[in-house]
Scaffold this active site. Structure first.
Site, short mmCIF file in Angstrom:
data_model
loop_
_atom_site.label_atom_id
_atom_site.label_comp_id
_atom_site.label_asym_id
_atom_site.label_seq_id
_atom_site.Cartn_x
_atom_site.Cartn_y
_atom_site.Cartn_z
N ALA A 74 0.88 -1.30 0.07
CA ALA A 74 0.00 0.02 -0.09
C ALA A 74 0.84 1.26 -0.03
O ALA A 74 0.57 2.30 -0.70
CB ALA A 74 -0.99 0.07 1.19
N SER A 75 2.01 1.09 0.76
CA SER A 75 3.00 2.32 0.66
C SER A 75 3.21 2.71 -0.86
O SER A 75 3.53 3.93 -1.12
CB SER A 75 4.14 2.05 1.70
OG SER A 75 3.89 1.43 2.59
N ASP B 56 -6.91 4.92 0.57
CA ASP B 56 -5.95 3.92 1.06
C ASP B 56 -6.80 2.90 2.06
O ASP B 56 -7.28 3.40 2.93
CB ASP B 56 -4.91 4.66 2.07
CG ASP B 56 -4.08 3.40 3.01
OD1 ASP B 56 -4.26 2.35 2.60
OD2 ASP B 56 -3.22 4.00 3.54
N ASN C 101 -5.01 -4.03 0.28
CA ASN C 101 -4.03 -5.18 0.38
C ASN C 101 -4.66 -6.59 0.29
O ASN C 101 -5.20 -7.06 1.38
CB ASN C 101 -3.16 -4.93 1.49
CG ASN C 101 -2.11 -3.87 1.29
OD1 ASN C 101 -2.08 -3.55 0.29
ND2 ASN C 101 -1.36 -3.78 2.45
N HIS D 185 -2.25 6.62 7.65
CA HIS D 185 -0.77 5.64 7.96
C HIS D 185 0.34 6.29 7.81
O HIS D 185 0.36 7.27 6.91
CB HIS D 185 -0.82 4.36 6.91
CG HIS D 185 0.24 3.34 7.64
ND1 HIS D 185 1.30 3.20 6.85
CD2 HIS D 185 0.21 2.31 8.41
CE1 HIS D 185 2.27 2.28 7.35
NE2 HIS D 185 1.43 1.51 8.19
N1 PLP Z 1 -2.38 1.91 5.13
C1 PLP Z 1 -2.92 1.37 6.23
C2 PLP Z 1 -4.38 2.09 6.58
C3 PLP Z 1 -2.32 0.31 6.84
O1 PLP Z 1 -2.94 -0.16 8.02
C4 PLP Z 1 -1.10 -0.24 6.52
C5 PLP Z 1 -0.37 -1.29 7.23
O2 PLP Z 1 -0.96 -1.90 8.22
C6 PLP Z 1 -0.29 0.46 5.21
C7 PLP Z 1 -0.99 1.50 4.74
C8 PLP Z 1 0.88 -0.07 4.86
O3 PLP Z 1 0.71 -1.14 4.14
P1 PLP Z 1 2.01 -1.58 3.37
O4 PLP Z 1 2.86 -2.45 4.40
O5 PLP Z 1 1.27 -2.62 2.30
O6 PLP Z 1 2.72 -0.53 2.59
#
Ligand code: PLP
Length: 412
Positions: free
Chosen positions: A84-85, A206, A235, A127
């Site tokens: 997601a990042s 997100d 994700n 996040h």
């Molecule tokens: N956004 C949210 C709302 C999350 O809870 C998380 C991780 O828990 C992320 C982004 C980051 O996810 P990733 O590890 O796939 O980058």
């Protein structure tokens, strides 16, 4: 396995869920065995084509607006990112380039200084990867204060944008979160989307954890207004039984991403260029694995009803835990339990006492939790993570909380 944290133990309740299932593991083994690197269509046509189709299937499963899907025949489409990042960063960088092009066209006298004036927004519950994306993109980021339900609302976003515009800054991007990490809160996507459209900002959603729940009709009210967004990400590797990594991202107008960082060396050219996606343009790295296989296997093996049953069971387990917490007057629930996360704490006790409770719980070795803090209130997060968790595990977890609480309260 010494030194290995057992994320798939039925007693693991920390962070958010990590997806896993036999079809997904088999598909990843097959992907590793095929070992193709699908950066362009010609570099392994099935790798690209299955991804296009799987992202359409998945988007339909979530009931995403058709503009996001390649099947609509419009400009939209989906891609598998690693995390997601990365999806947030790709959206932010694309929005940056789009806004800089716009400024160059509309206000050429500002073009030289425009990059330094760009400013993006997320809620104070977004996040940490949102703030980090801002650092990597070299833009200013503002945290908009969330309301009593930990949701970012339109008026607060509007106020922040107007303030920045008055300072001569250029608002260009906003992230709305569905299922924020601390307490699984939901921004008001409709209000945010409307403000984004009013001021010409790119709106990225997100939904890293909560997106998986959209396979169930009863949770779709949580994404009301998503049609106003420019990009959407969640994700499957968190909560949809697909093992890491598989982060699904859809973009309403893919040319905004494809056109943002286009390089075209001879060794990557092919004759079908432009007729099919070359996913190298949709992501940060060049190389990419055959990750759509695991989406295909999981969707075929579980089917819509199997995936819905998984989500519903986990939400039900979270409510079972919530019911126990609510029945004990020593505790309080600090945020609505909407999906698989229960946020709780010892009522009228200090943060330090709650910190000690968490420390003792984890030291007990029976369950594993992580804490969070909102507006200076420290609390414990109980997340239903493993697909192997059953009602008796929830009961055992609660018995452990009771045991450690009794011990702690006797001591203080
Ligand atoms: N956004 C949210 C709302 C999350 O809870 C998380 C991780 O828990 C992320 C982004 C980051 O996810 P990733 O590890 O796939 O980058």
């Amino acid at each position: 396995m010494p030194g290995v944290t057992h994320w798939h133990s039925p007693h693991f309740h920390a962070y958010f869920a990590a997806g896993n299932s036999y079809p997904a593991i088999l598909a990843d083994m097959l992907s590793d065995a095929i070992g193709c690197i699908g950066f362009t269509w010609i570099s392994s046509p099935a790798c690209t084509e299955l991804e296009v189709v799987m992202l359409d299937w998945l988007g339909q499963l979530l009931d995403l607006p058709s503009q996001f899907l390649a099947a609509s025949g419009g400009k939209g489409g989906g891609v598998i990112q690693g995390t997601a990042s990365e999806a947030t960063l790709v959206a932010m960088l694309s929005a940056k380039i789009k806004m800089l092009k716009q400024v160059k066209k509309d206000k050429p006298y500002m073009a030289d200084n425009a990059a330094a004036a760009l400013v993006g927004y997320g809620s104070d519950q977004a996040h940490s990867s949102v703030e980090r994306a801002g650092m990597m993109a070299g833009v200013k980021m503002r945290q908009v204060a969330s309301d009593d339900n930990f949701a970012m609302r339109g008026p607060q976003l509007r106020e922040a944008i107007l303030k920045d515009k008055a300072l001569g800054l250029i608002p260009f991007f906003v992230v709305g979160t569905m299922g924020a990490t601390a307490a699984c809160s939901f921004d008001n996507l409709r209000e945010i989307g409307e403000v984004a459209q009013e001021f010409g900002l790119w709106c990225h959603v997100d939904a890293a954890y909560a997106g998986s729940a959209m396979v169930c009709e009863e949770f779709r009210y949580l994404m009301d207004g998503v049609e106003l967004a420019d990009s959407f990400n969640f994700n499957p590797h968190k909560w949809l039984l697909v093992n890491f990594d598989c982060s699904a991202m859809w973009i309403k107008d893919a040319s905004d991403v494809v056109g943002a960082f286009n390089v075209d060396p001879l060794y990557l050219k092919h004759e079908q260029q432009g007729q099919v996606p070359d996913y190298r343009h949709w992501q940060i790295p060049l190389s990419r694995r055959f990750r759509s296989l695991k989406l295909w296997f999981v969707m075929r093996l579980y089917g819509k009803h199997g995936l819905q049953a998984h989500i519903r069971k986990q939400v039900d387990l979270a409510h079972q835990f919530e019911t126990r917490v609510k029945k004990d007057p020593r505790f309080e629930i600090i945020a609505p339990v909407t999906l698989g996360l229960v946020c709780f704490r010892l009522k009228k006790r200090s943060n330090e006492v709650n910190e000690t409770l968490l420390k003792n719980l984890n030291a007990g070795g029976v369950i594993y939790l992580v804490p969070a803090k909102i507006k200076d209130t420290y609390f414990l997060r109980f997340c239903v993570c493993s697909r192997l968790t059953e009602p008796q595990d929830v009961d055992e977890a609660w018995q452990e909380v009771l045991k450690q609480t009794d011990l702690l309260l006797q001591e203080i």
